[in-house]
Design a protein around this motif. Structure first.
Motif, PDB file in Angstrom:
ATOM      1  N   ARG A  87       0.824  -1.219   0.000  1.00  0.00           N
ATOM      2  CA  ARG A  87       0.000   0.000   0.000  1.00  0.00           C
ATOM      3  C   ARG A  87       0.850   1.258   0.000  1.00  0.00           C
ATOM      4  O   ARG A  87       0.376   2.322  -0.386  1.00  0.00           O
ATOM      5  CB  ARG A  87      -0.924   0.006   1.216  1.00  0.00           C
ATOM      6  CG  ARG A  87      -2.069  -0.979   1.129  1.00  0.00           C
ATOM      7  CD  ARG A  87      -3.168  -0.628   2.116  1.00  0.00           C
ATOM      8  NE  ARG A  87      -2.728  -0.635   3.492  1.00  0.00           N
ATOM      9  CZ  ARG A  87      -3.001   0.309   4.375  1.00  0.00           C
ATOM     10  NH1 ARG A  87      -3.701   1.374   4.015  1.00  0.00           N
ATOM     11  NH2 ARG A  87      -2.592   0.208   5.621  1.00  0.00           N
ATOM     12  N   THR A  88       2.086   1.154   0.455  1.00  0.00           N
ATOM     13  CA  THR A  88       2.981   2.307   0.482  1.00  0.00           C
ATOM     14  C   THR A  88       3.861   2.294  -0.763  1.00  0.00           C
ATOM     15  O   THR A  88       4.548   1.310  -1.034  1.00  0.00           O
ATOM     16  CB  THR A  88       3.855   2.300   1.739  1.00  0.00           C
ATOM     17  OG1 THR A  88       3.004   2.372   2.898  1.00  0.00           O
ATOM     18  CG2 THR A  88       4.813   3.479   1.750  1.00  0.00           C
ATOM     19  N   THR A 165       0.755   6.306   1.210  1.00  0.00           N
ATOM     20  CA  THR A 165       0.122   5.041   1.593  1.00  0.00           C
ATOM     21  C   THR A 165      -1.345   5.117   1.196  1.00  0.00           C
ATOM     22  O   THR A 165      -2.086   5.963   1.693  1.00  0.00           O
ATOM     23  CB  THR A 165       0.251   4.785   3.105  1.00  0.00           C
ATOM     24  OG1 THR A 165       1.641   4.731   3.456  1.00  0.00           O
ATOM     25  CG2 THR A 165      -0.419   3.461   3.481  1.00  0.00           C
TER      26      THR A 165
END
Length: 296
Positions: A87-88, A165
């Motif tokens: 997600r980051t 993120t």
């Protein structure tokens, strides 16, 4: 941290196709105006309900969405190459500005920072499923962001890298559901917010079909526009006259069946042409249909 060290850890888009989340193309989530929209955006068609609430800088705009398209494209490209995803995402600010057709001056970097703030502070509540899960809590498009700066030889600080993120809802949609569609690079050349939104709808609903037709009131709802029909129509006419959407033509007409029905009922024919009877037609350009036929 030097510029050379930063580049070693950055994702970027070179020849990868641009991808957009299908739900973000189908439903209105973003403001179409560059002035801050402080009024909540609410959409409810009886099946899907969306409420977008502004942060202190307003609702995230359709130009801010470029960040999400860019990141979705990076994630999809990594998945296609069987690389791990997270997600980051850390990416080159310069590459983002280059891919999305923005300038590389100081103002371009300031606008990118503004986009991060709006994407972080805008709150979305929706019943759209993601990986078979329904979000019943509010979330922002990005949970956190970080800017990594470096000094030039002259001592000037510049934005070298960005780290964001994504919210879990969107990450699941891209990485698990693979809920993405390829979009035309010319999308970023569209300076009018309405044109960008109409292209999204054309790509999502028309695709390679011969046409997609929608009523004017329904189209206004799908755009999330704050304009009344009498003010929306002139903008739509401009889009039709310019005819510069990538891959698609748009036209507008009255439903002939409605006119016949009015005539049969003996009503005043001059009163049949209401906004509710206006149909907006989306059609692929010949090149798109030829490409689709060649791929069969």
């Amino acid at each position: 941290m030097t510029g050379k060290q930063v580049d070693l850890f950055l994702d970027s888009i070179v020849n990868a196709p641009l991808k957009d989340d299908r739900a973000l193309m189908e439903f209105p989530f973003f403001s179409l105006q560059k002035t801050p929209r402080l009024k909540p955006l609410v959409y409810d068609d009886g099946k899907v309900k969306i409420e977008v609430r502004p942060g202190e800088r307003g609702i995230a705009t359709i130009w801010d969405k470029d960040v999400l398209i860019y990141v979705a494209s990076i994630i999809n490209d990594r998945l296609e190459r069987n690389l791990p995803v997270d997600r980051t995402i850390r990416f080159s600010a310069h590459n983002f500005l280059q891919v999305t057709g923005r300038g590389s001056g100081k103002r371009a970097y300031e606008l990118l920072l503004d986009a991060f703030f709006r994407l972080r502070s805008t709150t979305i509540v929706t019943t759209i499923e993601s990986a078979e899960l329904k979000e019943r809590r509010g979330f922002g498009w990005i949970e956190t962001f970080r800017i990594i700066e470096r000094k030039t030889k002259t001592g000037k600080k510049v934005m070298a890298a960005c780290e964001i993120t994504l919210n879990d809802w969107m990450f699941r949609a891209i990485a698990q559901d693979r809920r993405v569609l390829t979009i035309h690079p010319g999308y970023f050349d569209l300076s009018m917010g309405l044109k960008r939104r109409l292209y999204e709808l054309a790509r999502k609903h028309c695709g390679y079909q011969e046409r997609w037709v929608i009523s004017l009131p329904r189209l206004i709802d799908k755009c999330g526009s704050v304009l009344e029909p009498r003010f929306f129509k002139p903008q739509l006419r401009k889009v039709i006259e310019d005819d510069d959407l990538p891959d698609y033509h748009i036209s507008m007409n009255f439903d002939p069946r409605e006119r016949e029905a009015v005539a049969q009922d003996g009503l005043d024919a001059r009163r049949w042409a209401t906004n509710e009877r206006i149909l907006v037609n989306f059609q692929p350009r010949a090149s798109v249909l030829a490409q689709a036929s060649a791929s069969l």
